[in-house]
Structure formats: structure tokens, C-alpha cells
Design an enzyme around this catalytic site. Structure first.
Site, short mmCIF file in Angstrom:
data_model
loop_
_atom_site.label_atom_id
_atom_site.label_comp_id
_atom_site.label_asym_id
_atom_site.label_seq_id
_atom_site.Cartn_x
_atom_site.Cartn_y
_atom_site.Cartn_z
N THR A 57 9.74 -5.37 1.47
CA THR A 57 9.88 -4.00 1.98
C THR A 57 10.92 -3.91 3.07
OG1 THR A 57 7.61 -3.48 1.40
CG2 THR A 57 8.62 -2.15 3.13
N TYR A 71 8.31 3.26 -2.61
CA TYR A 71 9.74 2.99 -2.39
C TYR A 71 10.11 1.81 -3.28
CZ TYR A 71 7.37 -0.48 0.36
OH TYR A 71 6.50 -1.48 0.74
N SER A 104 7.69 -10.22 -2.64
CA SER A 104 7.11 -11.55 -2.36
C SER A 104 5.96 -11.89 -3.29
CB SER A 104 6.66 -11.63 -0.91
OG SER A 104 5.51 -10.86 -0.69
N THR A 137 5.71 -8.71 2.65
CA THR A 137 4.49 -9.01 3.43
C THR A 137 3.35 -9.53 2.56
OG1 THR A 137 3.75 -6.72 3.19
CG2 THR A 137 5.02 -7.29 5.18
N ASP A 138 3.40 -9.28 1.26
CA ASP A 138 2.26 -9.65 0.41
C ASP A 138 1.93 -11.15 0.49
OD1 ASP A 138 2.57 -7.42 -2.51
OD2 ASP A 138 2.35 -7.07 -0.36
N LYS A 210 -2.61 -10.86 5.61
CA LYS A 210 -2.38 -9.41 5.45
C LYS A 210 -3.73 -8.79 5.13
CE LYS A 210 0.39 -6.02 2.90
NZ LYS A 210 1.50 -5.80 1.93
N GLU A 330 -24.64 -24.55 0.67
CA GLU A 330 -25.04 -23.76 -0.52
C GLU A 330 -25.09 -24.59 -1.80
OE1 GLU A 330 -25.81 -20.13 1.25
OE2 GLU A 330 -25.99 -20.73 -0.86
N1 DGL Z 1 6.34 -5.96 -2.93
C1 DGL Z 1 5.71 -6.23 -1.66
C2 DGL Z 1 6.25 -7.57 -1.11
O1 DGL Z 1 7.43 -7.86 -1.32
C3 DGL Z 1 6.02 -5.15 -0.67
C4 DGL Z 1 5.22 -5.28 0.56
C5 DGL Z 1 6.05 -5.55 1.80
O2 DGL Z 1 7.03 -6.32 1.78
O3 DGL Z 1 5.62 -5.03 2.83
O4 DGL Z 1 5.48 -8.29 -0.48
#
Ligand code: DGL
Length: 373
Positions: A57, A71, A104, A137-138, A210, A330
Site C-alpha cells: 500500500t 486502491y 505482500s 503490511t499484510d 497486524k 492440553e
Molecule cells: N495487498 C496488501 C499488502 O501488500 C495491502 C496492505 C498494505 O500494504 O497495507 O500487504
């Protein structure tokens, strides 16, 4: 290319227009040096930082300023991202390098290794003081944990992303990138392992995850960030507790393949066939993202024991999102020859287990590694 150029022009205009009046001019022209090392009269004392672009992003663009969550990701080249934050040149000497241009979610073992090897190569260069990696971020948490365990350098490496594209109202990427460069330039950041910087916070790659699909404050660590970055200052209040970088047994330069480790997610009515499929796919270990404290449904015990009997390591993890899984609580792990994670999330346990299997397949040794890192 024409469409891309138009998109970029629109994005750039949207980006400039989205800023409050007056600030747009400041954004387009270098703003006055903030009272940071930027006021340092000697250019030579600015850190040399390489900013690696991988997409996400932070490299995204939306059709309208109100598109904060809808986007196109991974479309803006890293050099354009750097150019959109002229304040960066006041605090460091930077140069960009595009290694990937992907979301990502598309990282895999091959891409992780390629990125890690390039970072390692750059860190060896005496004129490189630190690295910033722009990243979706993923899966920042997996990449950062992997680098935290395999880089052999105490120079700062900071992974940064954003939750909104640069074209959006309230875009967070520019400040996140500026802050990431500050952290990577700070002598305080040396020897702290791979760091993740977003939303004014500095997290260790080991703990951060995340936790929300669209909010800018999505990244959290169970024990909080290591520190903050604010008004040009890098403030550390905690240190990473587990071994990293120079203190680990892995060297990215000596890794060329990662063993296949599958994650099977538990839920009511989970199908035992998911375990069989992982075994058929050649998994050397299965991280079972179990309920609660690693609880295994009665109809899943035999399929997991059968996988173990075929030589596949079984790691009980938890889908809860925090807490350590307790061995022999467990399930009778000693009896079944199963393993348990410490507090690593399933997706991070996969990374650690894959690295652990490059060293040993002995259950006792593997368990020590899971508890150590
Ligand atoms: N497609 C997601 C990624 O590249 C978008 C999320 C982001 O980068 O915040 O991880």
C-alpha cells in the site's frame, strides 16, 4: 505506460491537493530542517540509508482521495515514493532500489530468501549505514521475523508500510517512511534486530503483528512497542528479549531453500483431510493453529498422530493471537512426540520451524529452538 503515467499524474495531483492549504507547498518544496540531526552542518554525518521497495500500500494509488481502503497496491516505484517525501533528504543520504513490486500477500519462501540475500549484500557495504524496506503490511510480520532471525549484521534494518495509499486523505505512508529512515539512521537502533516502524511506533520484528484490516494503528505487539519515533527523535524504552541477527544460528547467506511447513487452521468441524493434504504436499512440519491453549479436537488427534508417524513434525500453536502454548497441558506431547510453540503466532511459528528444520529434525532440539527464539 500512458495509463500508468496518467494514473501517476492523477495520484500526484490528488496527493498534493489532499494536503491542507499551505502545507502542499511545504510538501512540494523541502520544508525547513526540523531540529534533528538534519540541522547537523556536516553532510558527512548524515547516515547512508538504502530504501528497498517491495510494493504494498505504501506504493499504492487510489482513484480518489477518499479511497483509503480501496486502491491499487504496488504501483508507485520506490524512487517516486522517496521523492514525495523531500524531508527525508534533510535527515539522511538515501537511495532507492526496487527489488519487488508486489502485494505482500504474494511473498513466499523464494521471495523471502531473495529479499534477505539482497539486504545482507547491502549491509556488507561499508558505505551503507542502514536499510529501510518498504513492504505491504499484510506479511510485514513474517518478513521482519525472518530477517530478525537470519541477518548477520547489527546495522539497523527497518521494515515499513502504510495502511492508506499516498493519494488518500490522511495518508500515513509519508510520515511512516520518514520515521523509518530516522530509526534506521539512529545509532540507538544498532543491535536491536529487525524493526518495524509505523504509526509513530517502533516494534521488534519478533513480536509485532497486524491486528486490523484497515486502521492505521493496526500493528501491535503483545508487550507493546520497543519505543516511539516523534518529532525527529527515536525513543527506545525496551529491548528485544530473544536472540536475533548476530545471536542466532542462521545466516541468510548460507540459506538457499526453506523446508516446507504447512499451517492448518483449527475450527469447529475442521476437516482431517487438511492434515492429509499437507502431508501429501510434502510438508516437513505442520503448525496446527489450534483453539485456546493449543487444544486439539478428538477427531483431529489421530490424523495428526498419523502425520507424525510419517515423519512430519507436529507443532501445536494457538489461533488466539497471544499467550504461550503449554507443553503436555492440553495434549500429551511427550507421548505423541509433538511440539509446542512459545508465544509465536502460527504464521511466525511457520518461519521459525522452517529455519529450525534446516538445523535438525530431532524433536528435543526442535523444541528448544521453538522456546529460544
Ligand atoms: N495487498 C496488501 C499488502 O501488500 C495491502 C496492505 C498494505 O500494504 O497495507 O500487504
Amino acid at each position: 505506460m500512458k495509463r500508468f503515467a496518467r494514473l501517476t499524474t492523477i495520484s500526484a495531483l490528488l496527493f498534493a491537493a489532499s494536503l491542507p492549504t499551505g502545507a502542499a507547498h511545504a510538501q512540494l518544496a523541502p520544508s525547513a530542517a526540523a531540529p534533528t540531526q538534519a540541522s547537523d552542518p556536516s553532510e558527512a554525518r548524515k547516515a547512508n540509508i538504502v530504501i528497498i521497495g517491495t510494493g504494498g500500500t505504501i506504493a499504492g494509488a487510489g482513484a480518489a482521495a477518499t479511497n483509503t481502503a480501496a486502491y491499487q497496491s504496488a504501483v508507485v516505484p520506490v524512487d517516486k515514493i522517496i521523492a514525495s517525501v523531500p524531508e527525508i533528504s534533510k535527515v539522511a543520504n538515501v537511495k532507492g532500489e526496487q527489488v519487488f513490486q508486489i502485494g505482500s500477500e504474494s511473498f513466499n519462501n523464494e521471495r523471502l530468501l531473495k529479499l534477505g540475500k539482497r539486504v545482507s549484500e547491502l549491509l556488507k557495504q561499508p558505505d551503507v549505514d542502514g536499510i529501510v524496506i518498504t513492504h505491504g503490511t499484510d506479511t510485514i510480520e513474517e518478513t521482519a521475523y525472518f530477517l530478525n532471525l537470519t541477518l548477520k549484521s547489527d546495522k539497523p534494518v527497518v521494515v515499513v508500510g502504510s495502511m492508506r495509499p499516498g493519494t488518500a486523505l490522511g495518508a500515513d505512508g509519508a510520515l511512516n517512511l520518514y520515521d523509518a529512515v530516522l530509526v534506521a539512521s539512529s545509532p540507538e537502533s544498532k543491535g536491536k534486530g529487525t524493526l518495524v516502524v509505523l504509526n509513530d511506533e517502533i516494534h521488534t520484528g519478533r513480536d509485532v503483528t497486524k491486528s486490523n484490516t484497515f486502521k492505521v494503528e493496526t500493528f501491535r505487539s503483545p508487550f507493546g512497542p520497543l519505543g516511539y519515533v516523534v518529532e525527529g527523535r527515536t525513543l527506545f524504552f525496551r529491548l528485544p528479549a530473544r536472540p536475533h541477527t548476530m545471536q542466532t544460528e542462521w545466516d541468510i547467506d548460507k540459506l538457499n531453500k526453506l523446508p516446507e511447513v504447512a499451517v492448518v487452521y483449527a475450527y469447529g468441524n475442521v476437516n482431517p483431510a487438511s492434515v492429509d493434504a499437507a502431508v501429501k504436499d510434502g510438508a516437513k512440519a505442520i503448525v496446527y493453529a489450534a483453539t485456546g491453549n493449543g487444544s486439539v479436537g478428538d477427531y483431529m488427534v489421530e490424523p495428526l498422530k498419523a502425520a507424525r508417524a510419517k515423519g512430519v513434525q507436529i507443532v501445536r500453536a494457538s489461533r488466539t493471537g497471544s499467550g504461550a502454548v503449554i507443553r503436555n497441558a492440553e495434549q500429551p506431547d511427550d507421548k505423541y512426540d509433538w511440539l509446542v510453540t512459545d508465544d509465536q503466532l502460527p504464521q511466525k511459528a511457520r518461519i521459525l520451524m522452517a529455519l529450525a528444520l534446516t538445523k535438525t529434525n530431532d524433536s528435543k532440539e526442535l523444541q528448544k529452538i521453538l522456546w529460544k527464539y
